[in-house]
Design a protein around this motif. Structure first.
Motif, PDB file in Angstrom:
ATOM      1  N   GLU A   2      14.454 -12.918  60.845  1.00 52.39           N
ATOM      2  CA  GLU A   2      14.180 -13.400  59.697  1.00 52.39           C
ATOM      3  C   GLU A   2      15.338 -12.624  58.717  1.00 52.39           C
ATOM      4  OE1 GLU A   2      10.148 -15.037  59.167  1.00 52.39           O
ATOM      5  OE2 GLU A   2       9.798 -13.094  59.636  1.00 52.39           O
ATOM      6  N   ASN A 105       2.968  -3.528  55.124  1.00 54.38           N
ATOM      7  CA  ASN A 105       4.314  -3.158  55.396  1.00 54.38           C
ATOM      8  C   ASN A 105       4.465  -1.505  55.307  1.00 54.38           C
ATOM      9  OD1 ASN A 105       7.218  -2.485  55.480  1.00 54.38           O
ATOM     10  ND2 ASN A 105       7.740  -4.154  54.016  1.00 54.38           N
ATOM     11  N   THR A 124       1.166  -4.631  59.798  1.00 52.71           N
ATOM     12  CA  THR A 124       1.835  -6.108  60.197  1.00 52.71           C
ATOM     13  C   THR A 124       3.561  -5.676  60.228  1.00 52.71           C
ATOM     14  OG1 THR A 124       0.302  -6.877  58.451  1.00 52.71           O
ATOM     15  CG2 THR A 124       1.990  -8.593  59.267  1.00 52.71           C
ATOM     16  N   TYR A 125       3.978  -4.970  59.256  1.00 50.60           N
ATOM     17  CA  TYR A 125       5.552  -4.734  59.580  1.00 50.60           C
ATOM     18  C   TYR A 125       5.607  -3.324  59.493  1.00 50.60           C
ATOM     19  CZ  TYR A 125       6.151  -9.812  57.764  1.00 50.60           C
ATOM     20  OH  TYR A 125       6.074 -10.931  57.770  1.00 50.60           O
ATOM     21  N   LYS A 152       8.274  -3.635  72.321  1.00 53.36           N
ATOM     22  CA  LYS A 152       8.493  -4.677  73.526  1.00 53.36           C
ATOM     23  C   LYS A 152       7.436  -4.112  74.849  1.00 53.36           C
ATOM     24  CE  LYS A 152      12.125  -5.386  76.131  1.00 53.36           C
ATOM     25  NZ  LYS A 152      13.468  -5.258  76.099  1.00 53.36           N
ATOM     26  N   SER A 158       3.445  -5.559  65.833  1.00 47.08           N
ATOM     27  CA  SER A 158       3.939  -5.191  64.463  1.00 47.08           C
ATOM     28  C   SER A 158       5.438  -5.734  64.618  1.00 47.08           C
ATOM     29  CB  SER A 158       4.202  -3.522  64.368  1.00 47.08           C
ATOM     30  OG  SER A 158       2.673  -3.212  64.320  1.00 47.08           O
ATOM     31  N   LYS A 159       5.623  -6.159  63.420  1.00 45.99           N
ATOM     32  CA  LYS A 159       7.230  -6.769  63.304  1.00 45.99           C
ATOM     33  C   LYS A 159       7.940  -5.660  62.697  1.00 45.99           C
ATOM     34  CE  LYS A 159       6.616 -11.714  62.959  1.00 45.99           C
ATOM     35  NZ  LYS A 159       7.060 -12.856  62.280  1.00 45.99           N
ATOM     36  N   ASP A 180      12.884  -8.032  64.445  1.00 46.79           N
ATOM     37  CA  ASP A 180      12.299  -9.226  63.570  1.00 46.79           C
ATOM     38  C   ASP A 180      13.005  -9.560  62.323  1.00 46.79           C
ATOM     39  OD1 ASP A 180      10.284  -9.469  65.915  1.00 46.79           O
ATOM     40  OD2 ASP A 180       9.757  -7.283  65.156  1.00 46.79           O
ATOM     41  N   VAL A 181      13.275  -8.709  61.504  1.00 45.15           N
ATOM     42  CA  VAL A 181      13.609  -8.898  59.980  1.00 45.15           C
ATOM     43  C   VAL A 181      14.661  -8.002  59.578  1.00 45.15           C
ATOM     44  CG1 VAL A 181      12.625  -9.059  57.720  1.00 45.15           C
ATOM     45  CG2 VAL A 181      11.268  -9.290  59.530  1.00 45.15           C
TER      46      VAL A 181
END
Ligand code: G3P
Length: 215
Positions: A2, A105, A124-125, A152, A158-159, A180-181
């Motif tokens: 993302e 975040n 979350t982030y 992993k 969490s991203k 992820d972002v």
């Protein structure tokens, strides 16, 4: 991966949102100050445009105050994600906000060990600031790889956000690392978009088209 835009400049957010290339926005107190505008007005305008995660920073130092701030910030809309500093009080707040269903975040993360604790608290982030590490002679991207492996290995939800991006190469490295972002400032998005060979190609096509005999 993302892509978020790392800015509080409404015109830039609109430009890239309308192009369909960004999924969300991140802001911080410095970016809001840079816009020179009223904080609430700016956040409300971003929330009107973007239908994806919008990170807005809580600036308190105590967990109870961070939680109170977060509860106010989420009133701006369903997409608000509250940025919480990577401190002991910050992580206490993250744990509680997670229970309340408020997205967080964790910001100003500079090491894999910090990222692991933020993830354990329920972030979350988690935002790793690669540019600021590079500025000090470290290899920011190495930390991104480490965090990616750790998340992993233990399926931590969490991203990982690669933040403090300085140039398009950082974006490519973030994508290669499987982040992820990537949250990208507008000047770097502009550099990703343009290429001199595209401009040159367009010039040649336009001039050759003039030579085509039209019936
Ligand atoms: O939004 C957080 C981060 O991306 C800030 O970057 O350029 O101030 O190190 P920078």
């Amino acid at each position: 991966m993302e892509i978020f835009i790392d800015t509080a400049e409404i015109s830039q957010i609109k430009k890239y949102w309308n192009m369909g290339v960004i999924d969300g926005v991140t802001t911080n107190p410095t970016l809001i100050a840079k816009s020179g505008r009223d904080f609430k007005q700016v956040v409300a305008e971003i929330a009107d445009i973007v239908k994806g995660p919008i990170s807005v920073e809580a600036i308190s130092t105590q967990a109870s105050d961070l939680i109170a701030e977060a509860k106010e910030l989420v009133k701006f809309g369903e997409y608000i994600v509250v940025k919480i500093p990577m401190t002991a009080e910050g992580l206490k707040a993250v744990k509680e906000l997670n229970k309340l269903g408020i997205k967080t975040n964790v910001t100003l993360v500079f090491s894999a060990s910090q990222a692991l604790l933020a993830a354990k608290a329920g972030a979350t982030y988690v935002s790793i600031f690669v540019g600021r590490l590079d500025d000090r002679g470290h290899e920011g991207m190495e930390v991104v790889y480490e965090i990616g492996e750790i998340f992993k290995n233990y399926r931590l939800p969490s991203k990982l956000i690669v933040a403090s991006i300085r140039h398009p190469r950082h974006v490519i490295e973030a994508a290669t690392a499987g982040a992820d972002v990537a949250t990208i400032p507008p000047d770097t998005l502009d550099k990703m978009l343009a290429h001199p060979l595209t401009d040159e190609g367009l010039r040649v096509f336009a001039s050759d088209w003039e030579k085509v005999k039209k019936t």
